[in-house]
Design a protein around this motif. Structure first.
Motif, mmCIF file in Angstrom:
data_model
loop_
_atom_site.group_PDB
_atom_site.id
_atom_site.type_symbol
_atom_site.label_atom_id
_atom_site.label_comp_id
_atom_site.label_asym_id
_atom_site.label_seq_id
_atom_site.Cartn_x
_atom_site.Cartn_y
_atom_site.Cartn_z
ATOM 1 N N UNK A 1 0.849 -1.190 0.000
ATOM 2 C CA UNK A 1 0.000 0.000 0.000
ATOM 3 C C UNK A 1 0.887 1.243 0.000
ATOM 4 N N UNK A 2 0.526 2.202 -0.819
ATOM 5 C CA UNK A 2 1.301 3.432 -0.924
ATOM 6 C C UNK A 2 0.453 4.621 -0.475
ATOM 7 N N UNK A 3 1.116 5.618 0.102
ATOM 8 C CA UNK A 3 0.389 6.813 0.525
ATOM 9 C C UNK A 3 0.484 7.024 2.018
ATOM 10 N N UNK A 4 -0.330 7.952 2.503
ATOM 11 C CA UNK A 4 -0.300 8.329 3.907
ATOM 12 C C UNK A 4 -1.672 8.105 4.537
ATOM 13 N N UNK A 5 -1.968 8.836 5.602
ATOM 14 C CA UNK A 5 -3.239 8.675 6.310
ATOM 15 C C UNK A 5 -3.770 10.032 6.742
ATOM 16 N N UNK A 6 -5.023 10.054 7.177
ATOM 17 C CA UNK A 6 -5.623 11.264 7.728
ATOM 18 C C UNK A 6 -5.653 12.412 6.741
ATOM 19 N N UNK A 7 -5.321 13.610 7.206
ATOM 20 C CA UNK A 7 -5.370 14.803 6.372
ATOM 21 C C UNK A 7 -4.277 14.839 5.316
ATOM 22 N N UNK A 8 -3.314 13.931 5.416
ATOM 23 C CA UNK A 8 -2.250 13.858 4.415
ATOM 24 C C UNK A 8 -2.631 12.960 3.238
ATOM 25 N N UNK A 9 -3.878 12.446 3.235
ATOM 26 C CA UNK A 9 -4.270 11.482 2.219
ATOM 27 C C UNK A 9 -5.647 11.805 1.648
#
Length: 379
Positions: free
Chosen positions: A282-290
Motif C-alpha cells: 500500500x502506498x500513501x499516507x493517512x488522515x489529512x495527508x491522504x
C-alpha cells in the motif's frame, strides 16, 4: 463496466450538461464583442468568475479560465516567471509532478534555468527539511502539486508557501486532484498561482481555472493576447465554463459528506483484502495527508498492467497511474520519486473512487484483487 478511475476523469454531471446546452443556445455570443449578445455572454462569464473566487476565497481579479489543468499549469508557471520578485534562475519542483509541469521544467532547463527535482518520502510526501535544503539565494519559483495523482498524498503546501512568502519566492501549486475533494480555500489564499481542471469534478473536458494572485505583475505569454485579460488567446468557452461552474458548485456543497463516503469505500475495499493483505503493498499516507478517493497499491510479484487487464476482463476499470503517463514503458512517476524501482515499481496500480461508486462495487473489486493473489500463487 464498474468505473474505478475517477482520478483520470469523471463523467459529466447531467445538470452541468443541461447548462452547457442552454448556454450554447442562449449565451453563444463572443464575450469580447461589444454588442448586447456579447455583453450577455460576458455577464455570464463574470458571474462564473465571481463564483469560483467565492469557492476559493480569493479576489475574482485573479481568476482566469483555461482549457484545463495542463494549460493552467503551463501559463500559470510562465506568468510567475515573467514577474519574478528578485534576480535568479533557480526553480524547485518534484520528481512526481504532472507531465504538463515536468515537461515544462525540462524545457526551461534547456533554456538555461536551473531546476531542482525533489524526491518524495516513503509515504509519498515532500520532506520539508529537504525542501529547505534545496532553496538557494537564486531560487525564484517553487512548483509543487497539492494532491498526488497516483498515491493520493496531500503535500504540505501551506507550510511551504509561508516560507516562500518570507523569502520573496513565488509558489505555484497544481490543485487538479484536490479541488472538489478537500477544501483548498486556505491554500488558494497562500500561494501565488494554482491550477484546476473541470473534468476532474464532473465538469466538461476542455475547461479549467488558473488563479494568479492579483498582486503579481505578470506579462502575457503571447504578446497582444486580449482574451482573459491577456492570460490566453482564443475565444472564451463560455458554455463550458458555465457547465464547469455548475459542477463545481455541486461538489463544493457536498464536499464533507462525499469525503466521508469515499473514506468508507476505501475501508470497505481494504477490509475485503484482509485475508491476503500480506500479498499487497500500500502506498500513501493517512488522515489529512491522504485523499480518501485515491488508493495506490500493488500485488507483490504481479505487474500492475496484468492486474489492470484482469480487472478489465472482469468488468472493472482501474489504472496503472496518471492517464498522461499510461502506455509508457517507464514506471509511474511517483514510484520513481519515492525511490521504488525495478519490479516493485511496475507492480503499482491505482484505484480511485467517485460519485457513482457503491459499497458493493468496492467490496467486489477487493474480492477480485484478493482472488488474483490466489491465481498467481497457483502458477
Amino acid at each position: 463496466m464498474k468505473y474505478f478511475d475517477y482520478a483520470a476523469t469523471c463523467p459529466l454531471d447531467p445538470e452541468a450538461a443541461d447548462i452547457f446546452v442552454k448556454a450554447s443556445t442562449d449565451y453563444f455570443g463572443n464575450s469580447q464583442s461589444l454588442h448586447e449578445t456579447g455583453s450577455t455572454s460576458a455577464n455570464l462569464l463574470e458571474s462564473c468568475r465571481e463564483e469560483f473566487a467565492r469557492m476559493l476565497g480569493v479576489d475574482s481579479a485573479g481568476i482566469y479560465f483555461s482549457s484545463g489543468g495542463s494549460e493552467s499549469n503551463f501559463l500559470g508557471i510562465m506568468a510567475l516567471l515573467s514577474a519574478a520578485r528578485k534576480n535568479g534562475n533557480h526553480i524547485i519542483t518534484t520528481l512526481a509532478e504532472h507531465s504538463s509541469v515536468f515537461n515544462l521544467m525540462k524545457k526551461l532547463e534547456r533554456e538555461g534555468w536551473e531546476v531542482t527535482y525533489l524526491p518524495l518520502d516513503e509515504k509519498g510526501l515532500v520532506d520539508f527539511e529537504s525542501f529547505l535544503a534545496a532553496v538557494k539565494e537564486e531560487t525564484v519559483l517553487v512548483s509543487i502539486h497539492h494532491g498526488n495523482s497516483e498515491v493520493g498524498t496531500v503535500q504540505p503546501i501551506k507550510k511551504i508557501a509561508d516560507f516562500c512568502r518570507d523569502k520573496q519566492i513565488f509558489i505555484h501549486t497544481d490543485c487538479v486532484q484536490t479541488f472538489g475533494k478537500i477544501s483548498i480555500a486556505g491554500i488558494a489564499g497562500s500561494v501565488d498561482a494554482l491550477s484546476i481542471s473541470g473534468h476532474k469534478f464532473y465538469g466538461p473536458k476542455g475547461t479549467g481555472v488558473a488563479y494568479i494572485n492579483p498582486r503579481v505583475a505578470w506579462q502575457p505569454f503571447i504578446e497582444g493576447t486580449v482574451h482573459e485579460k491577456g492570460f490566453r488567446p482564443g475565444t472564451v468557452n463560455v458554455p463550458g465554463i458555465a457547465a464547469m461552474t455548475s459542477a463545481a458548485q455541486k461538489v463544493h456543497l457536498t464536499l464533507p459528506e462525499e469525503a466521508k463516503r469515499l473514506k468508507a469505500l476505501r475501508s470497505t475495499l481494504l477490509a475485503s483484502l484482509s485475508n491476503s493483505k500480506d500479498r499487497f503493498r500500500m502506498f500513501g499516507s493517512e488522515g489529512e495527508e491522504q485523499l480518501p478517493g485515491i488508493l495506490g497499491m500493488g500485488i507483490i510479484g504481479v505487474e500492475g498492467q496484468l492486474v489492470l487487464l484482469e480487472c478489465n476482463r472482469r468488468g472493472y476499470a482501474i489504472s496503472t497511474g496518471t492517464a498522461c503517463h499510461t502506455g509508457m514503458l517507464s514506471p509511474a512517476k511517483t514510484m520513481t520519486a519515492m525511490g521504488i524501482e525495478g519490479k516493485a515499481a511496475k507492480e503499482f496500480f491505482r484505484i480511485s473512487f467517485g460519485r457513482f461508486t457503491t459499497d458493493k462495487d468496492a467490496e467486489d473489486l477487493g474480492k477480485i484483487l484478493a482472488d488474483l493473489t490466489v491465481q498467481v500463487s497457483a502458477f
